[in-house]
Design an enzyme around this catalytic site. Sequence first.
Site, PDB file in Angstrom:
ATOM      1  N   HIS A  83       0.852  -1.453  -0.073  1.00 29.67           N
ATOM      2  CA  HIS A  83       0.078  -0.089  -0.226  1.00 29.67           C
ATOM      3  C   HIS A  83       0.945   1.176   0.104  1.00 29.67           C
ATOM      4  O   HIS A  83       1.836   1.327   0.830  1.00 29.67           O
ATOM      5  CB  HIS A  83      -0.919   0.071   1.274  1.00 29.67           C
ATOM      6  N   ASP A 162     -15.046   1.148   6.623  1.00 33.47           N
ATOM      7  CA  ASP A 162     -13.996   2.129   6.335  1.00 33.47           C
ATOM      8  C   ASP A 162     -14.754   3.267   5.282  1.00 33.47           C
ATOM      9  O   ASP A 162     -14.508   4.509   5.245  1.00 33.47           O
ATOM     10  CB  ASP A 162     -12.963   1.626   5.723  1.00 33.47           C
ATOM     11  N   ARG A 169     -15.139  11.757   7.604  1.00 31.94           N
ATOM     12  CA  ARG A 169     -14.152  12.294   7.962  1.00 31.94           C
ATOM     13  C   ARG A 169     -13.763  13.395   6.808  1.00 31.94           C
ATOM     14  O   ARG A 169     -13.645  14.512   7.166  1.00 31.94           O
ATOM     15  CB  ARG A 169     -12.946  11.147   7.833  1.00 31.94           C
ATOM     16  N   SER A 184      -7.766   2.992   8.835  1.00 28.31           N
ATOM     17  CA  SER A 184      -8.594   3.022   7.562  1.00 28.31           C
ATOM     18  C   SER A 184      -7.923   2.206   6.582  1.00 28.31           C
ATOM     19  O   SER A 184      -8.459   1.208   6.011  1.00 28.31           O
ATOM     20  CB  SER A 184      -8.548   4.491   6.874  1.00 28.31           C
ATOM     21  N   LYS A 188      -8.595  -2.401   5.677  1.00 24.78           N
ATOM     22  CA  LYS A 188      -8.541  -2.997   4.273  1.00 24.78           C
ATOM     23  C   LYS A 188      -7.653  -3.814   3.915  1.00 24.78           C
ATOM     24  O   LYS A 188      -8.059  -5.030   3.305  1.00 24.78           O
ATOM     25  CB  LYS A 188      -8.689  -1.780   3.220  1.00 24.78           C
TER      26      LYS A 188
HETATM   27  N1  URA Z   1      -6.045   6.355   2.530  1.00 26.54           N
HETATM   28  C1  URA Z   1      -6.971   5.692   3.149  1.00 26.54           C
HETATM   29  O1  URA Z   1      -7.506   4.608   2.675  1.00 26.54           O
HETATM   30  N2  URA Z   1      -7.753   6.087   4.144  1.00 26.54           N
HETATM   31  C2  URA Z   1      -6.944   7.228   4.775  1.00 26.54           C
HETATM   32  O2  URA Z   1      -7.709   7.701   5.834  1.00 26.54           O
HETATM   33  C3  URA Z   1      -6.121   7.988   4.101  1.00 26.54           C
HETATM   34  C4  URA Z   1      -5.609   7.716   2.928  1.00 26.54           C
END
Ligand code: URA
Length: 429
Positions: A83, A162, A169, A184, A188
Site C-alpha cells: 500500500h 471504512d 471524515r 482506515s 482494508k
Molecule cells: N487512504 C485511506 O485509505 N485512508 C485514509 O484515511 C487516508 C488515505
Amino acid sequence: MNPIDIINKTKKAVPLTNEEIQYLVNGFTSGEIPDYQMSAWLMAVCINSLTESETIALTFAMRDTGITLDLNADIGRVTADKHSTGGVGDKTTLIIAPVVASCGVAMPKMSGRGLGHTGGTIDKLESISGYRTEIPSAEFIDIVKTTGFSVISQSEKIAPADKKIYALRNATGTVDSIPLICASVMSKKLAVNADCLLLDVKWGTGAFMKTKEDAHKLAELMEKVGKSAGKKCRAVVTDMNEPLGHCIGNALEVREAVELLQGKIKGRLYDTCIELSADILELAGRGTHEECVAMAKNAVSSGDALRAFRKTVILHGGDGDICNDVELLPKAKYSHVIYAPKDVQIISVNTEELGMASLLLGAGRIAKDDEIDTTAGIVLEFSVGDKISVDAPLMTLYSNVCSDFSEVAMRAYNALKFRTLTSDVSTLT
Ligand code: URA
C-alpha cells in the site's frame, strides 16, 4: 454502553476498551449510531489521538465489518500486498506487481480509484482499452495463479465501515489523524489478508504527511498493527517532494510504467520500484536484501516483468499490444508546452500544486463520481536540481476536455521554484 460516554472518554483522553470500540464501529456501520455522534468522536480522536492498543482495536473492528479473504487456500503460494499512502505520479504498483510476480511471489491486489489530485491505480489501469477492473473473485484468483498478479477494484465487502467513516471524515475535517489513517488503510489490507505486507508511507509536498517525522509515526504505527495481526509487515518512508517519475496522469503513467518495464527508464522511479520490490521479496523469504535487489533488477532487464504485465492485461480483457507499442494508449486532443523563460535551475517543486494542475486538466476527481479524462496530465522535462536553458521545454500539459490552458499553465508554472542562472547555464547568479 452508549455513544455519549464513549465520546466523553476520548474527549478526556481516557482509553476505550476493545468492546467500546467494536460497539462504536458496528453501531455506526449499521446506522444505529448517527453521523453527528460519530463525527464528534472522530474530532475527539483528531485532537487527543488514540493509544496504540486502541488503534489496533479500531483497525480490527473495521476489518471485521466485512469479509476476510483466504488467499493462502485459494492461491497456494506465498502472497504479498503493498500500500502506498499516495502521491503525485505514483505508478509504483504497475511496476512492482509484475516484478514481484515474476520473482515467484503472488500479488493479488485490490486498489482504489483516486479522489483528489491524481487518479488511483484502478483509474490508471482503466486507461488501457478493454481492461476490466471489476471481475468475479474466481477469475481474479485464476489470473493470479496464471501470471502471478492481478489488480482489481476494491470489493464493497472489504471493510465497509471504512467507506462510511472515510466519507464522514472527508466532510468533517477529520482526515488528518495518524490513528484514523492507520486504521482506515490497515483494516482494508488486513481484510485482503496477504501473508506479507509492504507499506510505503510518502512524505513531502505531494503527500498526506507533510513532514518526515509524521510519516515515520504513521509508518511505525502501521507496522505495529500489521505485526499484531500476524503479518510479515514492513513500513518504509519515501520521498514525495517531487513527482515520482516524469509523468502525471493516468494513461501517461501507464506509458511510463511500460517504458520502465521495457528497460528504457532508470533514475528515481526505477530505484524506488526496485527497492520496494526487494523489500517485498525479502519479507516473502526470497533471500537477503541484496539478492532480492538483484532478482528485481533481473525481472526488468530480462523482460519477465513486462511479459507478466502483458499477460495480466490480456487476461483482464485489455489491449496487451500497448506493452510493445505505447503509442496505442489513448492520447489527448490538446496539448500545451511551457518553456523556460530564462536560463534556470529548478530548486524545488510544489508537488501538490502540480497534482492540482493535473486534476484541473481532467486527470483527477473533485467529487467521487466525477469522470476522469484518462489522457489528461503533465509530462515533466526536468528533475529537481536540473539546469534548463532559456526556451527549452519545462513541461507539456495534455487534456481532452480543456483547450484553453492559460490558467492551468500558470498554476503549473508557479509550482516550480527556480534559481536564475547567468547566460551560461552552468553558472549560478
Ligand atoms: N487512504 C485511506 O485509505 N485512508 C485514509 O484515511 C487516508 C488515505
